[in-house]
Design a protein around this motif. Structure first.
Motif, PDB file in Angstrom:
ATOM      1  N   SER A 122       0.845  -1.139   0.034  1.00  0.00           N
ATOM      2  CA  SER A 122       0.108   0.011  -0.198  1.00  0.00           C
ATOM      3  C   SER A 122       0.842   1.240   0.114  1.00  0.00           C
ATOM      4  N   THR A 123       2.074   1.290   0.789  1.00  0.00           N
ATOM      5  CA  THR A 123       2.851   2.363   0.906  1.00  0.00           C
ATOM      6  C   THR A 123       3.349   2.468  -0.556  1.00  0.00           C
ATOM      7  N   PHE A 124       3.880   1.441  -1.387  1.00  0.00           N
ATOM      8  CA  PHE A 124       4.354   1.502  -2.646  1.00  0.00           C
ATOM      9  C   PHE A 124       3.335   2.259  -3.657  1.00  0.00           C
ATOM     10  N   GLU A 125       2.227   1.597  -3.564  1.00  0.00           N
ATOM     11  CA  GLU A 125       1.063   2.156  -4.284  1.00  0.00           C
ATOM     12  C   GLU A 125       0.780   3.580  -4.197  1.00  0.00           C
ATOM     13  N   GLN A 126       0.629   4.124  -3.003  1.00  0.00           N
ATOM     14  CA  GLN A 126       0.180   5.371  -2.740  1.00  0.00           C
ATOM     15  C   GLN A 126       1.486   6.268  -3.329  1.00  0.00           C
ATOM     16  N   MET A 154      12.846  10.817 -10.914  1.00  0.00           N
ATOM     17  CA  MET A 154      13.200   9.721 -10.533  1.00  0.00           C
ATOM     18  C   MET A 154      12.561   9.584  -8.892  1.00  0.00           C
ATOM     19  N   ALA A 155      11.808   8.512  -8.938  1.00  0.00           N
ATOM     20  CA  ALA A 155      10.905   8.239  -7.289  1.00  0.00           C
ATOM     21  C   ALA A 155      11.601   7.197  -6.884  1.00  0.00           C
ATOM     22  N   ARG A 156      11.385   7.225  -5.232  1.00  0.00           N
ATOM     23  CA  ARG A 156      11.918   6.321  -4.470  1.00  0.00           C
ATOM     24  C   ARG A 156      10.945   6.107  -3.625  1.00  0.00           C
ATOM     25  N   PRO A 157       9.942   5.036  -4.177  1.00  0.00           N
ATOM     26  CA  PRO A 157       8.727   4.486  -3.463  1.00  0.00           C
ATOM     27  C   PRO A 157       8.813   3.556  -2.183  1.00  0.00           C
ATOM     28  N   LEU A 158      10.074   3.013  -2.080  1.00  0.00           N
ATOM     29  CA  LEU A 158      10.428   2.372  -0.954  1.00  0.00           C
ATOM     30  C   LEU A 158      11.064   3.011   0.083  1.00  0.00           C
ATOM     31  N   LEU A 159      11.061   4.428   0.038  1.00  0.00           N
ATOM     32  CA  LEU A 159      11.863   5.006   1.111  1.00  0.00           C
ATOM     33  C   LEU A 159      11.316   4.989   2.513  1.00  0.00           C
ATOM     34  N   PRO A 160      10.234   4.690   2.647  1.00  0.00           N
ATOM     35  CA  PRO A 160       9.492   4.719   4.020  1.00  0.00           C
ATOM     36  C   PRO A 160       9.759   3.071   4.553  1.00  0.00           C
TER      37      PRO A 160
END
Length: 469
Positions: A11-15, A174-180
């Motif tokens: 869900s974090t990734f999708e957001q 450049m996005a980092r969706p796994l940062l959290p």
């Protein structure tokens, strides 16, 4: 506990990805930077699930550095993993340059991101996902702290940003969706989904600063201060907020001090020392120059602000020169030495002799430019074409004593006088050639034609113009 982490990660990734795709200019295409390691393998599977659920085209790009004996096997692994998921895959082989100057790690990073930017451009992808996570953020903040960085460095990595210089692709975000997410969460996800991944042996090499932190420092911190990664991330967010305020202030101060793309020294003196440093760093950033150290910046201000009146001091930066001229600071490029340049006023190196046979332009690489011959306009004086063809001509940099009369109603003056009147800085004068015939100056770049040999209507008339290249 593992069961609870997986949906949270998804869900974090999708957001994060949905927010990035909602930005103006975004297209329904994603690319994953895939090394084949644990982190990027988790990223690939999360991106694949997202792409299928939302009808988004997905690409995976791999960069083959050739540094490891296993590099070919890693490429093959990535290709097979993408084939199994039906993800479009492409790899690019690169070679490292200037390793001695920047180090292997930095050189590999530079060519890797440039290759990823090129691959995204080739497939019209505007959003590139990388697998940086919470532990990477903590390592980045700690590394910057150990280097003595200010708020900009301690801000760590953004959730998403453009990096046109690094990626050589101004349209790419450049996005980092796994940062959290933590490394433990990613490992749990990979284990739960039985995802195969490769292990890069260089990640265990303690000679690299990040590896030393990861294997020696971080475990000790985790034992003494559990959850320190989240607190480092919060500190990075505070630093990001502080940096945004500093940038806003720098923009206001730069607007106040900037005159004709130069810094007005009188206005600079109105600022406190800290605001001066902040504004000058921002000035360098707007010119896409490497950020100077605090010590270099301090020394630069001392040399340039305390110089005597009339002096033209120069401070050398790795990417440019910073000069003072008539109470303004100029950033000038580092230019290659020209073959025709005189060492000093006693250098009697002869210029280059030539003749004109009707050409509209003649290149003189030794003097850094092209000499153009253009028809004189209506009512404009010029050199008689027949006379000009018959003259032995000479091009050279000035050696001192040259004089020029710009118009019949103006006196003959030395070139130095004309340069000063036209506000031409000393460093530019040394690269402005003079064209003469015999001992008579016909043309001086930056100043213009001498009027003594100009003729009016009735004959074919030509004027000279210099173009630096």
């Amino acid at each position: 506990m593992k069961k609870q982490q997986i949906p949270t990660l998804s869900s974090t990734f999708e957001q994060a990805v949905s927010a990035a795709l909602a930005q103006p200019g975004a297209t329904p295409r994603l690319a994953v930077a895939l090394s084949g390691g644990l982190d990027s393998s988790a990223l690939l599977h999360l991106a694949h699930a997202y792409a299928q659920a939302h009808g988004v085209a997905l690409y995976a790009f791999h960069v083959h550095h050739g540094l490891s004996a296993n590099a070919d096997a890693w490429l093959a692994h990535c290709e097979q993993a993408c084939a199994a998921l039906g993800v479009t895959f492409e790899a690019r082989r690169v070679q490292l340059a200037n390793q001695q100057k920047s180090g292997t790690e930095a050189a590999a990073r530079k060519v890797r991101y440039a290759a990823l930017g090129a691959l995204c451009a080739a497939h019209d992808v505007k959003l590139l996902l990388t697998a940086h996570h919470l532990d990477d953020q903590a390592e980045t903040v700690l590394l910057q702290l150990l280097r003595g960085s200010g708020p900009a460095g301690l801000s760590g990595m953004d959730a998403a940003n453009a990096a046109p210089e690094l990626l050589a692709n101004p349209a790419l975000v450049m996005a980092r969706p796994l940062l959290p997410a933590s490394r433990k969460q990613l490992a749990a996800y990979v284990s739960e989904h039985d995802i195969a991944y490769i292990k890069d042996e260089s990640n265990d090499d303690p000679r690299f600063a990040r590896n030393a932190l990861r294997h020696q420092v971080m475990p000790a911190l985790d034992q003494a201060f559990p959850g320190f990664q989240e607190r480092f991330a919060r500190s990075a967010q505070h630093a990001q907020s502080a940096q945004r305020l500093l940038t806003e202030l720098a923009e206001q101060d730069l607007a106040l001090c900037l005159v004709d793309d130069c810094i007005d020294i009188a206005r600079l003196r109105l600022l406190s020392l800290d605001r001066s440093y902040n504004m000058l760093r921002h000035w360098f950033a707007t010119r896409q120059l490497r950020m100077p150290s605090a010590a270099w910046l301090s020394e630069m201000l001392v040399q340039l602000l305390e110089a005597r009146d009339g002096a033209q001091p120069l401070v050398t930066h790795p990417d440019c020169h910073v000069r003072r001229h008539r109470d303004r600071l100029h950033i000038t490029p580092k230019l290659a030495d020209l073959e025709g340049t005189r060492e000093d006023e006693f250098d009697k190196t002869p210029g280059t002799s030539f003749s004109w046979n009707g050409e509209t332009a003649m290149a003189f690489p030794a003097y850094g430019g092209v000499l153009h011959f253009e028809p004189a306009g209506e009512g404009e004086g010029g050199l008689d074409a027949d006379w000009l063809r018959a003259q032995p001509l000479l091009i050279e940099f000035r050696k001192g004593g040259e004089r020029l009369k710009p118009a019949h109603n103006r006196p003959t003056r030395g070139l130095k006088y004309h340069y000063q009147a036209l506000n031409i800085p000393a460093w530019e004068r040394s690269r402005l050639p003079v064209v003469s015939s015999g001992r008579q100056v016909l043309f001086a770049a930056g100043v213009g034609m001498d009027c003594n040999h100009l003729v009016g209507e009735g004959v074919s008339r030509w004027r000279l113009r210099w173009q630096a290249v």
